[in-house]
Design a protein around this motif. Structure first.
Motif, PDB file in Angstrom:
ATOM      1  N   MET A 241       8.054  50.959 -49.943  1.00 30.06           N
ATOM      2  CA  MET A 241       6.903  50.317 -49.294  1.00 30.06           C
ATOM      3  C   MET A 241       7.007  48.796 -49.360  1.00 30.06           C
ATOM      4  SD  MET A 241       3.514  51.331 -48.542  1.00 30.06           S
ATOM      5  CE  MET A 241       3.602  50.643 -46.988  1.00 30.06           C
ATOM      6  N   VAL A 242       7.274  48.268 -50.569  1.00 33.13           N
ATOM      7  CA  VAL A 242       7.391  46.818 -50.727  1.00 33.13           C
ATOM      8  C   VAL A 242       8.543  46.275 -49.871  1.00 33.13           C
ATOM      9  CG1 VAL A 242       7.912  44.957 -52.353  1.00 33.13           C
ATOM     10  CG2 VAL A 242       6.342  46.767 -53.033  1.00 33.13           C
ATOM     11  N   GLY A 243       9.654  46.996 -49.879  1.00 33.18           N
ATOM     12  CA  GLY A 243      10.805  46.560 -49.103  1.00 33.18           C
ATOM     13  C   GLY A 243      10.508  46.524 -47.611  1.00 33.18           C
ATOM     14  N   LYS A 244       9.853  47.559 -47.135  1.00 35.13           N
ATOM     15  CA  LYS A 244       9.545  47.659 -45.713  1.00 35.13           C
ATOM     16  C   LYS A 244       8.568  46.573 -45.278  1.00 35.13           C
ATOM     17  CE  LYS A 244       7.086  50.836 -43.528  1.00 35.13           C
ATOM     18  NZ  LYS A 244       6.500  52.167 -43.263  1.00 35.13           N
ATOM     19  N   LEU A 245       7.528  46.399 -46.095  1.00 33.31           N
ATOM     20  CA  LEU A 245       6.531  45.381 -45.759  1.00 33.31           C
ATOM     21  C   LEU A 245       7.096  43.971 -45.866  1.00 33.31           C
ATOM     22  CD1 LEU A 245       3.110  46.578 -47.140  1.00 33.31           C
ATOM     23  CD2 LEU A 245       3.784  46.091 -44.809  1.00 33.31           C
ATOM     24  N   THR A 246       7.927  43.731 -46.872  1.00 37.70           N
ATOM     25  CA  THR A 246       8.520  42.395 -46.991  1.00 37.70           C
ATOM     26  C   THR A 246       9.318  42.081 -45.734  1.00 37.70           C
ATOM     27  OG1 THR A 246       8.692  42.661 -49.391  1.00 37.70           O
ATOM     28  CG2 THR A 246       9.933  40.868 -48.421  1.00 37.70           C
ATOM     29  N   SER A 247      10.102  43.077 -45.301  1.00 28.60           N
ATOM     30  CA  SER A 247      10.905  42.865 -44.109  1.00 28.60           C
ATOM     31  C   SER A 247      10.035  42.589 -42.874  1.00 28.60           C
ATOM     32  CB  SER A 247      11.792  44.090 -43.892  1.00 28.60           C
ATOM     33  OG  SER A 247      12.336  44.083 -42.604  1.00 28.60           O
ATOM     34  N   ALA A 248       9.017  43.423 -42.669  1.00 25.99           N
ATOM     35  CA  ALA A 248       8.165  43.266 -41.487  1.00 25.99           C
ATOM     36  C   ALA A 248       7.392  41.950 -41.539  1.00 25.99           C
ATOM     37  CB  ALA A 248       7.214  44.444 -41.370  1.00 25.99           C
ATOM     38  N   CYS A 249       6.858  41.609 -42.704  1.00 23.79           N
ATOM     39  CA  CYS A 249       6.032  40.412 -42.822  1.00 23.79           C
ATOM     40  C   CYS A 249       6.877  39.145 -42.790  1.00 23.79           C
ATOM     41  CB  CYS A 249       5.166  40.474 -44.085  1.00 23.79           C
ATOM     42  SG  CYS A 249       3.978  41.834 -44.032  1.00 23.79           S
ATOM     43  N   TRP A 250       8.076  39.247 -43.306  1.00 25.18           N
ATOM     44  CA  TRP A 250       9.008  38.108 -43.219  1.00 25.18           C
ATOM     45  C   TRP A 250       9.250  37.781 -41.739  1.00 25.18           C
ATOM     46  CZ3 TRP A 250      11.908  34.858 -46.420  1.00 25.18           C
ATOM     47  CH2 TRP A 250      13.066  34.280 -45.876  1.00 25.18           C
ATOM     48  N   ASP A 251       9.500  38.800 -40.930  1.00 23.00           N
ATOM     49  CA  ASP A 251       9.730  38.572 -39.510  1.00 23.00           C
ATOM     50  C   ASP A 251       8.514  37.951 -38.822  1.00 23.00           C
ATOM     51  OD1 ASP A 251      12.233  39.642 -39.868  1.00 23.00           O
ATOM     52  OD2 ASP A 251      11.766  41.584 -38.964  1.00 23.00           O
ATOM     53  N   LYS A 252       7.320  38.388 -39.216  1.00 25.90           N
ATOM     54  CA  LYS A 252       6.115  37.857 -38.583  1.00 25.90           C
ATOM     55  C   LYS A 252       5.761  36.455 -39.064  1.00 25.90           C
ATOM     56  CE  LYS A 252       3.347  41.949 -37.554  1.00 25.90           C
ATOM     57  NZ  LYS A 252       3.734  42.112 -36.132  1.00 25.90           N
ATOM     58  N   CYS A 253       5.947  36.206 -40.366  1.00 25.94           N
ATOM     59  CA  CYS A 253       5.388  34.990 -40.972  1.00 25.94           C
ATOM     60  C   CYS A 253       6.368  33.834 -41.117  1.00 25.94           C
ATOM     61  CB  CYS A 253       4.803  35.305 -42.346  1.00 25.94           C
ATOM     62  SG  CYS A 253       3.450  36.492 -42.312  1.00 25.94           S
ATOM     63  N   ILE A 254       7.640  34.147 -41.317  1.00 25.30           N
ATOM     64  CA  ILE A 254       8.605  33.066 -41.552  1.00 25.30           C
ATOM     65  C   ILE A 254       9.349  32.814 -40.246  1.00 25.30           C
ATOM     66  CG2 ILE A 254      10.410  32.228 -43.127  1.00 25.30           C
ATOM     67  CD1 ILE A 254       7.796  33.177 -44.502  1.00 25.30           C
ATOM     68  N   THR A 255       8.756  31.955 -39.446  1.00 21.93           N
ATOM     69  CA  THR A 255       9.297  31.768 -38.109  1.00 21.93           C
ATOM     70  C   THR A 255      10.318  30.632 -38.038  1.00 21.93           C
ATOM     71  OG1 THR A 255       7.284  30.518 -37.663  1.00 21.93           O
ATOM     72  CG2 THR A 255       7.366  32.766 -36.862  1.00 21.93           C
ATOM     73  N   SER A 256      10.244  29.691 -38.999  1.00 28.96           N
ATOM     74  CA  SER A 256      11.225  28.604 -38.957  1.00 28.96           C
ATOM     75  C   SER A 256      12.313  28.840 -40.004  1.00 28.96           C
ATOM     76  CB  SER A 256      10.536  27.269 -39.207  1.00 28.96           C
ATOM     77  OG  SER A 256       9.836  27.327 -40.429  1.00 28.96           O
ATOM     78  N   THR A 257      13.269  27.930 -40.070  1.00 30.92           N
ATOM     79  CA  THR A 257      14.321  28.036 -41.082  1.00 30.92           C
ATOM     80  C   THR A 257      13.690  27.938 -42.464  1.00 30.92           C
ATOM     81  OG1 THR A 257      15.342  26.465 -39.567  1.00 30.92           O
ATOM     82  CG2 THR A 257      16.703  27.282 -41.358  1.00 30.92           C
ATOM     83  N   PRO A 258      14.109  28.818 -43.386  1.00 32.05           N
ATOM     84  CA  PRO A 258      13.483  28.806 -44.709  1.00 32.05           C
ATOM     85  C   PRO A 258      13.639  27.459 -45.415  1.00 32.05           C
ATOM     86  CG  PRO A 258      15.056  30.632 -44.492  1.00 32.05           C
ATOM     87  CD  PRO A 258      15.147  29.837 -43.256  1.00 32.05           C
ATOM     88  N   GLY A 259      12.545  26.942 -45.953  1.00 34.94           N
ATOM     89  CA  GLY A 259      12.584  25.670 -46.659  1.00 34.94           C
ATOM     90  C   GLY A 259      12.757  25.883 -48.149  1.00 34.94           C
ATOM     91  N   SER A 260      12.658  24.792 -48.920  1.00 32.31           N
ATOM     92  CA  SER A 260      12.860  24.920 -50.353  1.00 32.31           C
ATOM     93  C   SER A 260      11.594  25.416 -51.054  1.00 32.31           C
ATOM     94  CB  SER A 260      13.321  23.603 -50.953  1.00 32.31           C
ATOM     95  OG  SER A 260      12.457  22.582 -50.559  1.00 32.31           O
ATOM     96  N   LYS A 261      10.528  25.549 -50.250  1.00 27.96           N
ATOM     97  CA  LYS A 261       9.284  26.080 -50.801  1.00 27.96           C
ATOM     98  C   LYS A 261       8.530  26.710 -49.632  1.00 27.96           C
ATOM     99  CE  LYS A 261       5.934  24.096 -54.057  1.00 27.96           C
ATOM    100  NZ  LYS A 261       4.679  24.545 -53.441  1.00 27.96           N
ATOM    101  N   PHE A 262       7.762  27.759 -49.863  1.00 26.75           N
ATOM    102  CA  PHE A 262       6.923  28.286 -48.783  1.00 26.75           C
ATOM    103  C   PHE A 262       5.771  27.330 -48.542  1.00 26.75           C
ATOM    104  CE2 PHE A 262       8.195  32.917 -49.668  1.00 26.75           C
ATOM    105  CZ  PHE A 262       8.955  32.979 -48.505  1.00 26.75           C
TER     106      PHE A 262
ATOM    107  N   CYS B   8      17.208  30.639 -48.151  1.00 24.56           N
ATOM    108  CA  CYS B   8      16.744  31.902 -47.579  1.00 24.56           C
ATOM    109  C   CYS B   8      16.712  33.011 -48.639  1.00 24.56           C
ATOM    110  CB  CYS B   8      17.657  32.281 -46.424  1.00 24.56           C
ATOM    111  SG  CYS B   8      17.250  33.852 -45.666  1.00 24.56           S
ATOM    112  N   VAL B   9      17.767  33.087 -49.447  1.00 20.35           N
ATOM    113  CA  VAL B   9      17.815  34.099 -50.501  1.00 20.35           C
ATOM    114  C   VAL B   9      16.651  33.895 -51.481  1.00 20.35           C
ATOM    115  CG1 VAL B   9      19.152  34.960 -52.477  1.00 20.35           C
ATOM    116  CG2 VAL B   9      20.312  34.445 -50.333  1.00 20.35           C
ATOM    117  N   ASP B  10      16.480  32.642 -51.914  1.00 17.83           N
ATOM    118  CA  ASP B  10      15.374  32.339 -52.840  1.00 17.83           C
ATOM    119  C   ASP B  10      14.017  32.704 -52.239  1.00 17.83           C
ATOM    120  OD1 ASP B  10      17.260  31.332 -54.508  1.00 17.83           O
ATOM    121  OD2 ASP B  10      16.744  29.215 -54.240  1.00 17.83           O
ATOM    122  N   ARG B  11      13.810  32.333 -50.976  1.00 18.80           N
ATOM    123  CA  ARG B  11      12.517  32.622 -50.327  1.00 18.80           C
ATOM    124  C   ARG B  11      12.321  34.126 -50.139  1.00 18.80           C
ATOM    125  NH1 ARG B  11      12.782  28.269 -51.246  1.00 18.80           N
ATOM    126  NH2 ARG B  11      11.924  29.190 -53.124  1.00 18.80           N
ATOM    127  N   TYR B  12      13.393  34.850 -49.836  1.00 21.33           N
ATOM    128  CA  TYR B  12      13.210  36.288 -49.626  1.00 21.33           C
ATOM    129  C   TYR B  12      12.789  36.981 -50.913  1.00 21.33           C
ATOM    130  CZ  TYR B  12      13.324  40.557 -47.019  1.00 21.33           C
ATOM    131  OH  TYR B  12      12.924  41.699 -46.387  1.00 21.33           O
TER     132      TYR B  12
END
Lengths: 88, 78
Positions: free
Chosen positions: B27-48, A69-73
């Motif tokens: 701006m980058v921080g805010k958008l990363t947070s918002a887009c992470w919530d919208k786009c990363i719906t499953s458990t983070p994997g070892s690669k996007f 998660c940290v890496d992906r963030y």
């Protein structure tokens, strides 16, 4: 604050701040604030994602979820800045 | 501290740069947070997956596009 208007009471020349000292100070403190803020966000996001049912200790799978998660963030932050500033 | 150093153009210039950096950072921080919530719906994997990374960059660009639309919308009300 009279330290602004009168010369510093002790330690003479070394306590005189130059413009460069001020800029270095500001830079260092900003870096620190940015890092702290980022850390806090990553903590919240990864807690949401990885610790879905808190047990009596962090499990191995929670631990590996946290590192991914940290890496992906961090990667996501890069993708977002690229999308904003190097598009078209 | 020498008060005249606070007025130096070099310092003012530096502070303006830092202000701009802070805005971009926010701006980058805010958008990363918002887009992470919208786009990363499953458990983070070892690669996007490619859909996840496309979603992230679309999300950021659509946000900018939307901001412009909203500004125009408000302007048309005046």
């Amino acid at each position: 604050m009279d330290s602004f208007s009168s010369p510093p009471p002790h330690s003479g020349a070394s306590s005189q701040f130059s413009t460069n000292d001020i800029m270095d100070q500001v830079k260092t403190q900003l870096e620190q604030a940015y890092a702290e803020q980022f850390l806090e966000t990553v903590r919240d996001k990864c807690f949401d994602k990885c610790i879905t049912k808190p047990g009596s200790s962090l499990s191995g799978s929670e631990g590996s979820c946290i590192s991914r998660c940290v890496d992906r963030y961090i990667e996501a932050t890069g993708i977002i800045s690229k999308a904003l500033f190097s598009q078209r | 501290m020498d008060p005249s150093s606070l007025q130096s153009p070099e310092l003012q210039n530096f502070l303006n740069q830092q202000k701009e950096r802070a805005m971009i950072n926010e701006m980058v921080g805010k958008l990363t947070s918002a887009c992470w919530d919208k786009c990363i719906t499953s458990t983070p994997g070892s690669k996007f997956s490619s859909s996840e990374s496309n979603c992230l960059s679309n999300c950021a660009q659509r946000y900018m596009e939307m901001s412009l639309m909203i500004v125009k919308r408000f302007q048309s009300m005046q």
